[in-house]
Structures are given as structure tokens and as C-alpha cells.
Scaffold this motif. Structure first.
Motif, short mmCIF file in Angstrom:
data_model
loop_
_atom_site.label_atom_id
_atom_site.label_comp_id
_atom_site.label_asym_id
_atom_site.label_seq_id
_atom_site.Cartn_x
_atom_site.Cartn_y
_atom_site.Cartn_z
N GLY A 1 0.62 -1.33 -0.17
CA GLY A 1 0.31 0.10 0.22
C GLY A 1 0.73 1.22 -0.10
O GLY A 1 0.37 2.26 -0.67
N LEU A 2 1.59 1.48 0.51
CA LEU A 2 2.97 2.16 0.88
C LEU A 2 3.52 2.52 -0.35
O LEU A 2 4.08 3.60 -0.98
CB LEU A 2 3.62 2.32 1.38
CG LEU A 2 5.19 3.60 1.87
CD1 LEU A 2 4.38 4.83 2.40
CD2 LEU A 2 5.78 2.85 3.18
N PHE A 3 4.35 1.27 -1.22
CA PHE A 3 4.63 1.45 -2.63
C PHE A 3 3.48 2.21 -3.31
O PHE A 3 4.18 2.95 -4.32
CB PHE A 3 4.87 0.55 -2.56
CG PHE A 3 5.42 -0.22 -3.80
CD1 PHE A 3 6.81 0.41 -4.60
CD2 PHE A 3 4.78 -0.65 -5.03
CE1 PHE A 3 8.11 0.71 -5.41
CE2 PHE A 3 5.39 -0.40 -6.80
CZ PHE A 3 7.07 0.07 -6.60
N VAL A 4 2.42 1.86 -3.60
CA VAL A 4 1.83 1.53 -4.65
C VAL A 4 1.15 3.25 -3.89
O VAL A 4 0.94 4.36 -5.35
CB VAL A 4 0.16 1.45 -4.64
CG1 VAL A 4 -0.74 1.72 -5.26
CG2 VAL A 4 0.58 -0.02 -4.96
N ALA B 1 -0.17 16.60 0.00
CA ALA B 1 -1.18 16.16 0.59
C ALA B 1 -0.31 14.22 0.68
O ALA B 1 -0.76 13.88 1.23
CB ALA B 1 -2.06 15.35 -0.55
N MET B 2 0.87 14.28 0.02
CA MET B 2 0.90 12.83 -0.25
C MET B 2 1.93 12.85 1.23
O MET B 2 2.53 11.98 1.38
CB MET B 2 2.83 13.31 -1.08
CG MET B 2 3.30 11.59 -1.23
SD MET B 2 4.82 11.78 -2.33
CE MET B 2 6.11 11.91 -1.33
N VAL B 3 2.95 14.23 1.53
CA VAL B 3 3.37 13.94 2.80
C VAL B 3 2.39 13.86 4.22
O VAL B 3 2.80 13.12 4.99
CB VAL B 3 4.34 15.50 3.62
CG1 VAL B 3 4.29 15.66 4.38
CG2 VAL B 3 5.07 15.31 2.62
N LEU B 4 1.25 14.31 3.99
CA LEU B 4 0.10 14.21 4.70
C LEU B 4 0.16 12.54 4.79
O LEU B 4 -0.89 11.88 5.44
CB LEU B 4 -1.38 15.30 4.75
CG LEU B 4 -0.86 16.83 5.05
CD1 LEU B 4 -2.11 17.55 4.67
CD2 LEU B 4 -0.29 16.71 6.16
N VAL B 5 -0.70 12.17 3.64
CA VAL B 5 -1.37 10.55 3.56
C VAL B 5 -0.33 9.90 3.77
O VAL B 5 -0.60 9.18 5.25
CB VAL B 5 -1.20 11.16 2.10
CG1 VAL B 5 -1.96 8.87 2.01
CG2 VAL B 5 -3.21 11.41 2.03
N VAL B 6 0.81 9.84 3.81
CA VAL B 6 1.78 8.45 4.52
C VAL B 6 2.17 9.30 5.87
O VAL B 6 2.14 7.63 6.16
CB VAL B 6 2.71 9.60 3.75
CG1 VAL B 6 4.63 8.33 4.17
CG2 VAL B 6 3.03 8.79 1.55
N ASP B 7 1.85 10.52 6.23
CA ASP B 7 2.35 10.13 7.77
C ASP B 7 1.20 10.48 8.48
O ASP B 7 1.03 9.28 9.50
CB ASP B 7 2.31 11.95 8.00
CG ASP B 7 2.79 12.27 9.15
OD1 ASP B 7 4.12 11.09 10.08
OD2 ASP B 7 2.19 13.16 10.22
N ARG B 8 -0.28 10.36 7.97
CA ARG B 8 -0.82 9.61 9.07
C ARG B 8 -1.72 8.32 8.94
O ARG B 8 -1.58 7.62 9.48
CB ARG B 8 -2.48 10.19 8.20
CG ARG B 8 -4.24 10.65 8.76
CD ARG B 8 -4.69 10.86 8.80
NE ARG B 8 -5.91 11.12 9.40
CZ ARG B 8 -6.79 11.27 10.31
NH1 ARG B 8 -6.72 12.42 10.36
NH2 ARG B 8 -7.96 10.91 10.86
N TRP B 9 -1.39 7.98 7.43
CA TRP B 9 -1.43 6.44 7.19
C TRP B 9 -0.96 5.06 7.60
O TRP B 9 -0.85 3.65 7.86
CB TRP B 9 -2.80 5.99 6.00
CG TRP B 9 -4.17 6.55 6.45
CD1 TRP B 9 -4.51 6.10 7.07
CD2 TRP B 9 -4.52 7.71 5.67
NE1 TRP B 9 -5.86 6.75 6.61
CE2 TRP B 9 -6.33 7.47 6.34
CE3 TRP B 9 -4.17 9.19 4.83
CZ2 TRP B 9 -6.82 8.70 5.59
CZ3 TRP B 9 -4.93 10.17 4.11
CH2 TRP B 9 -6.86 9.54 4.93
N PHE B 10 0.64 5.39 6.97
CA PHE B 10 1.56 4.47 7.08
C PHE B 10 2.51 4.85 8.20
O PHE B 10 3.93 4.37 8.12
CB PHE B 10 2.44 4.97 5.30
CG PHE B 10 1.47 4.18 4.59
CD1 PHE B 10 1.23 3.17 4.64
CD2 PHE B 10 1.43 5.45 3.79
CE1 PHE B 10 -0.29 2.16 3.47
CE2 PHE B 10 0.06 5.47 2.51
CZ PHE B 10 -0.22 3.60 2.51
N ALA B 11 2.25 5.97 9.20
CA ALA B 11 3.23 5.78 10.25
C ALA B 11 3.45 5.01 10.80
O ALA B 11 2.59 4.20 11.69
CB ALA B 11 2.54 7.49 10.74
#
Length: 66
Positions: free
Chosen positions: A12-15, A56-66
Motif C-alpha cells: 500500500g505504501l509503495f503504490v 497531500a502526499m506527505v500528509l497521507v503517508v504520515d497519517r496512514w503509514f506512520a
């Protein structure tokens, strides 16, 4: 030569990273192209879109993949 271990990267993080990187890169390149074509308003809009996509990418990755 050192190898980087990517076994802990989830699919999921990769995609998500690939999609956002393609979006940011596309908007950035279109913005540069429009500036070379002397279309400053369109170029500015594409650059702003690129920056917003990156945020948006930074926020999405920080929120769902941290």
C-alpha cells in the motif's frame, strides 16, 4: 556496495508513493513546459498543483503509514 532492505515496505505504501510521485512529477513538468511556452498563468497553476500534491502526499503517508 551496500544494499537497501525494502522488505518492510508495505504494498500500500509503495503504490501510494508511486501514484503521488507520478502526479507531482507530471504537474511539475507541465508547469515548466507552460513557462517555456510563455503561458505564465497555466504554469503557475501547475506549479501550485504540484506543491499541493506533494503536501497531500506527505500528509497521507504520515497519517496512514506512520
Amino acid at each position: 556496495m551496500e544494499l537497501t532492505d525494502v522488505s518492510n515496505v508495505s504494498p500500500g505504501l509503495f503504490v501510494t508513493g508511486v501514484i503521488f510521485i507520478l502526479l507531482v512529477g507530471s504537474l511539475l513538468s507541465l508547469g515548466v513546459l507552460r513557462f517555456f511556452q510563455q503561458r505564465k498563468r497555466q504554469g503557475s497553476l501547475f506549479m501550485v498543483g504540484s506543491v499541493l500534491s506533494f503536501v497531500a502526499m506527505v500528509l497521507v503517508v504520515d497519517r496512514w503509514f506512520a
